[in-house]
Write a protein that holds these residues in place. Structure first.
Motif, PDB file in Angstrom:
ATOM      1  N   GLN A   1       0.829  -1.206   0.000  1.00  0.00           N
ATOM      2  CA  GLN A   1       0.000   0.000   0.000  1.00  0.00           C
ATOM      3  C   GLN A   1       0.864   1.255   0.000  1.00  0.00           C
ATOM      4  OE1 GLN A   1      -3.281   2.126   2.963  1.00  0.00           O
ATOM      5  NE2 GLN A   1      -2.917  -0.077   3.101  1.00  0.00           N
ATOM      6  N   GLU A   2       1.865   1.281   0.848  1.00  0.00           N
ATOM      7  CA  GLU A   2       2.755   2.447   0.947  1.00  0.00           C
ATOM      8  C   GLU A   2       3.536   2.652  -0.345  1.00  0.00           C
ATOM      9  OE1 GLU A   2       6.536   3.949   3.684  1.00  0.00           O
ATOM     10  OE2 GLU A   2       5.220   2.335   4.387  1.00  0.00           O
ATOM     11  N   GLN A   3       4.047   1.569  -0.908  1.00  0.00           N
ATOM     12  CA  GLN A   3       4.819   1.685  -2.144  1.00  0.00           C
ATOM     13  C   GLN A   3       3.957   2.178  -3.302  1.00  0.00           C
ATOM     14  OE1 GLN A   3       6.323  -2.336  -2.463  1.00  0.00           O
ATOM     15  NE2 GLN A   3       8.317  -1.772  -1.610  1.00  0.00           N
ATOM     16  N   LEU A   4       2.742   1.659  -3.391  1.00  0.00           N
ATOM     17  CA  LEU A   4       1.865   2.033  -4.494  1.00  0.00           C
ATOM     18  C   LEU A   4       1.437   3.487  -4.379  1.00  0.00           C
ATOM     19  CD1 LEU A   4       0.413   1.108  -7.002  1.00  0.00           C
ATOM     20  CD2 LEU A   4      -1.473   0.277  -5.590  1.00  0.00           C
ATOM     21  N   ILE A   5       1.092   3.918  -3.184  1.00  0.00           N
ATOM     22  CA  ILE A   5       0.692   5.311  -2.988  1.00  0.00           C
ATOM     23  C   ILE A   5       1.836   6.262  -3.357  1.00  0.00           C
ATOM     24  CG2 ILE A   5       0.117   7.020  -1.205  1.00  0.00           C
ATOM     25  CD1 ILE A   5      -1.670   4.943   0.088  1.00  0.00           C
ATOM     26  N   SER A   6       3.055   5.816  -3.151  1.00  0.00           N
ATOM     27  CA  SER A   6       4.207   6.685  -3.442  1.00  0.00           C
ATOM     28  C   SER A   6       4.393   6.947  -4.931  1.00  0.00           C
ATOM     29  CB  SER A   6       5.486   6.055  -2.864  1.00  0.00           C
ATOM     30  OG  SER A   6       5.879   4.910  -3.619  1.00  0.00           O
ATOM     31  N   VAL A   7       3.798   6.122  -5.814  1.00  0.00           N
ATOM     32  CA  VAL A   7       3.973   6.327  -7.252  1.00  0.00           C
ATOM     33  C   VAL A   7       2.706   6.872  -7.917  1.00  0.00           C
ATOM     34  CG1 VAL A   7       5.681   4.484  -7.360  1.00  0.00           C
ATOM     35  CG2 VAL A   7       3.301   3.961  -7.917  1.00  0.00           C
ATOM     36  N   LEU A   8       1.637   7.080  -7.136  1.00  0.00           N
ATOM     37  CA  LEU A   8       0.412   7.619  -7.702  1.00  0.00           C
ATOM     38  C   LEU A   8       0.560   9.108  -7.979  1.00  0.00           C
ATOM     39  CD1 LEU A   8      -2.420   6.042  -5.486  1.00  0.00           C
ATOM     40  CD2 LEU A   8      -1.752   5.386  -7.808  1.00  0.00           C
ATOM     41  N   PRO A   9      -0.167   9.629  -8.967  1.00  0.00           N
ATOM     42  CA  PRO A   9      -0.225  11.083  -9.131  1.00  0.00           C
ATOM     43  C   PRO A   9      -0.698  11.720  -7.833  1.00  0.00           C
ATOM     44  CG  PRO A   9      -1.220   9.987 -11.018  1.00  0.00           C
ATOM     45  CD  PRO A   9      -0.963   8.924  -9.990  1.00  0.00           C
ATOM     46  N   GLN A  10      -0.100  12.840  -7.473  1.00  0.00           N
ATOM     47  CA  GLN A  10      -0.403  13.474  -6.198  1.00  0.00           C
ATOM     48  C   GLN A  10      -1.894  13.738  -6.018  1.00  0.00           C
ATOM     49  OE1 GLN A  10       1.759  13.904  -3.728  1.00  0.00           O
ATOM     50  NE2 GLN A  10       0.073  14.617  -2.445  1.00  0.00           N
ATOM     51  N   GLU A  11      -2.584  14.003  -7.124  1.00  0.00           N
ATOM     52  CA  GLU A  11      -4.002  14.318  -7.064  1.00  0.00           C
ATOM     53  C   GLU A  11      -4.849  13.137  -6.589  1.00  0.00           C
ATOM     54  OE1 GLU A  11      -1.767  16.816  -9.845  1.00  0.00           O
ATOM     55  OE2 GLU A  11      -2.041  14.654  -9.630  1.00  0.00           O
TER      56      GLU A  11
END
Length: 218
Positions: free
Chosen positions: A130-140
């Motif tokens: 979860q943490e890794q995936l959120i780190s590569v998502l567009p900030q929006e």
């Protein structure tokens, strides 16, 4: 976001789906955004190319599944595969469908318009993934992914009909779009803003492609 139109997409009657409606805009411009200050919007995906595809899933045309396609850098492909992101294909190199098993976007017809529903399943992922995936998502999209609320809703109203005539909701749209909640509105985290804010002095932001190159937009 304030306003979305479908004037720059095509409709496939057999699949009951639209072609991609680019969130970054198009040659004409079909998506408007609130100005959170300085002519900027924290909901617009900016230079991260992304689009939505709208598909009716019922014969009554009262339910829509909204598919989100986003382009990611190739370096994160292994992580996306692990999280069950599927490649869009068809010439959309580097684009992946946002899996409905992580976040599902839909629309349900109501007497007053449409209920836009977002279902968030990020908490079902192992904490590290979860943490890794959120780190590569567009900030929006980060705020939406971190939102502990499982299901969220917002209303969508039709303000112009198929003949180009304003509906009875048009004036309410203008009042809402012209409202600035000022410093009391903490709308800084992208999608999921809890209050209305527009500091455009009676205007909103229109996203349009500035060049033919994909993602080069203003």
């Amino acid at each position: 976001e304030f306003l979305i139109t479908w004037g720059e997409v095509t409709w496939d009657a057999s699949s009951r789906c639209t072609s991609p409606n680019w969130q970054n805009g198009g040659p004409i411009g079909h998506w408007t955004f609130n100005d959170v200050g300085g002519g900027t919007s924290n909901v617009w995906l900016g230079t991260t190319p992304g689009f939505l595809k709208f598909c009716f899933t019922s014969a009554a045309l009262d339910h829509i599944e909204v598919w989100m396609g986003i382009r990611f850098p190739s370096i994160v492909a292994p992580l996306l595969d692990l999280a069950k992101f599927e490649r869009v294909g068809g010439g959309y190199d580097g684009f992946y469908w946002f899996p409905p098993g992580l976040m599902r976007f839909s629309m349900v017809k109501k007497p007053w318009g449409w209920d836009r529903v977002t279902e968030n399943f990020f908490s079902d992922l192992p904490p590290q993934t979860q943490e890794q995936l959120i780190s590569v998502l567009p900030q929006e999209l980060v705020a939406m992914a971190k939102d502990a609320q499982r299901v969220s809703h917002y209303p969508v109203f039709r303000i112009v009909d198929g003949s180009g005539r304003r509906t009875h909701d048009y004036e309410a749209y203008l009042r809402y779009a012209n409202t600035d909640r000022g410093e009391d509105c903490k709308c800084t985290d992208g999608c999921g803003c809890p209050c209305s804010i527009n500091r455009g002095n009676g205007t909103s932001l229109l996203s349009m492609w500035a060049a033919a190159a994909l993602g080069d937009s203003t």
